[in-house]
Write an enzyme that holds these catalytic residues in place. Structure first.
Site, PDB file in Angstrom:
ATOM      1  N   TYR A  43       0.822  -1.332   0.174  1.00 44.48           N
ATOM      2  CA  TYR A  43       0.042   0.043   0.141  1.00 44.48           C
ATOM      3  C   TYR A  43       0.886   1.242  -0.122  1.00 44.48           C
ATOM      4  O   TYR A  43       0.817   2.463  -0.873  1.00 44.48           O
ATOM      5  CB  TYR A  43      -0.725   0.162   1.243  1.00 44.48           C
ATOM      6  N   GLU A  65     -11.671   6.484   5.088  1.00 41.38           N
ATOM      7  CA  GLU A  65     -10.863   7.086   6.220  1.00 41.38           C
ATOM      8  C   GLU A  65     -11.950   7.158   7.407  1.00 41.38           C
ATOM      9  O   GLU A  65     -11.723   7.299   8.412  1.00 41.38           O
ATOM     10  CB  GLU A  65     -10.631   8.501   5.606  1.00 41.38           C
ATOM     11  N   TRP A  73      -5.278   1.952  10.651  1.00 37.15           N
ATOM     12  CA  TRP A  73      -5.582   1.755   8.997  1.00 37.15           C
ATOM     13  C   TRP A  73      -5.311   0.359   8.595  1.00 37.15           C
ATOM     14  O   TRP A  73      -6.042   0.064   7.789  1.00 37.15           O
ATOM     15  CB  TRP A  73      -4.538   2.693   8.270  1.00 37.15           C
TER      16      TRP A  73
END
Length: 216
Positions: A43, A65, A73
Site C-alpha cells: 500500500y 478514512e 488503518w
C-alpha cells in the site's frame, strides 16, 4: 490516512504495523509506519500519496478514512476488499438509495466494521454527493482546490514532524460539514489529503518521496 483524534496519523500507522508479524527487510528506505506486514508495505509503495482524481475513488477513500476513525488503518486495509463488496463498489447513486434493509444487512456483515453511525454517515454522504457534486469532476475540483490544484510536497525528516491536520484540512472539513457530510473532521480530511496525493508526506528519506516529485 484516516483521522484518529489529534495524534499524528503516521504514528497511528506505526502502532497498527506493530500488531502484525515482522515482514522481511527491504533494501529500499521507507516510511517506518509501513513495516509490519506485506499488504501495508505494498500500500505504501504503490498507493499512499499517489495523486487521485476520480470522483468515485475519492469518495471511496473518504468513506474508508471515516471507517478507520478511532482504529488503525491496518484494520481497514485488511477488510478493504470486503468493504468494496459490501458497499457495492462505493457507487454513489447506489449508496444514496440505501434504506433500512441495507443498513441492517451491513450491520450483520462481520467482514466490515459494524458501526451504525459510520454506515449511516456513508449513506448520508452519498446523498450529499448527489446534491452538491452532481457534475463529473466536481468533487475532485472541490477537494483539490484546498491545495491549489497540485500536490504540496512537504519535507518531513522524521515521524515527529508529521501533522495530524493543517489549515487546508480544517477548511476542507468545515466546507464538507456545511454541505451535510459527516465523519469529516480535520484529521480525517488531512489523512485523505495524504493518501490521495494532495500532500506528499513520505519522509524525505523514503524512496517514494522523490518518486512522487518531492525534493530533499
Amino acid at each position: 490516512m484516516p483521522g484518529m483524534s489529534e495524534k499524528s496519523r503516521l504514528a497511528t500507522h506505526a502502532r497498527g504495523a506493530n500488531l502484525a508479524s515482522p515482514a522481511p527487510v527491504s533494501d529500499r528506505p521507507r516510511c517506518p509506519w509501513c513495516e509490519g506486514f506485506e499488504a501495508y508495505r505494498t500500500y505504501h509503495d504503490t498507493e499512499w500519496g499517489v495523486p487521485m482524481h476520480d470522483d468515485r475513488a475519492l469518495f471511496e477513500k473518504l468513506c474508508l478514512e471515516a471507517m478507520q476513525a478511532g482504529l488503525s488503518w491496518a484494520t481497514v486495509l485488511k477488510k478493504r476488499e470486503h468493504f468494496r463488496k459490501a458497499f457495492e463498489g462505493f457507487v454513489i447513486d447506489r449508496l444514496a438509495a440505501y434504506g433500512d434493509g441495507e443498513v441492517e444487512r451491513l450491520m450483520a456483515d462481520p467482514g466490515i466494521i459494524r458501526n451504525r453511525a459510520k454506515i449511516l454517515a456513508i449513506i448520508g454522504n452519498a446523498r450529499a454527493m448527489q446534491t452538491h457534486f452532481p457534475r463529473k469532476h466536481a468533487f475532485r475540483d472541490f477537494l483539490w482546490g484546498f491545495v491549489g490544484g497540485r500536490t504540496r510536497h512537504n519535507a518531513l525528516r522524521s515521524m515527529a514532524d508529521a501533522l495530524a491536520q493543517d489549515a487546508a484540512s480544517q477548511a476542507m472539513s468545515k466546507a464538507l460539514l456545511q454541505r451535510g457530510f459527516k465523519f469529516v473532521g480535520p484529521t480525517i480530511c488531512y489523512s485523505l489529503m495524504q493518501s490521495t496525493g494532495m500532500v506528499n508526506d513520505h519522509l524525505v528519506s523514503c524512496f517514494r518521496h522523490a518518486e512522487l516529485g518531492g525534493k530533499a
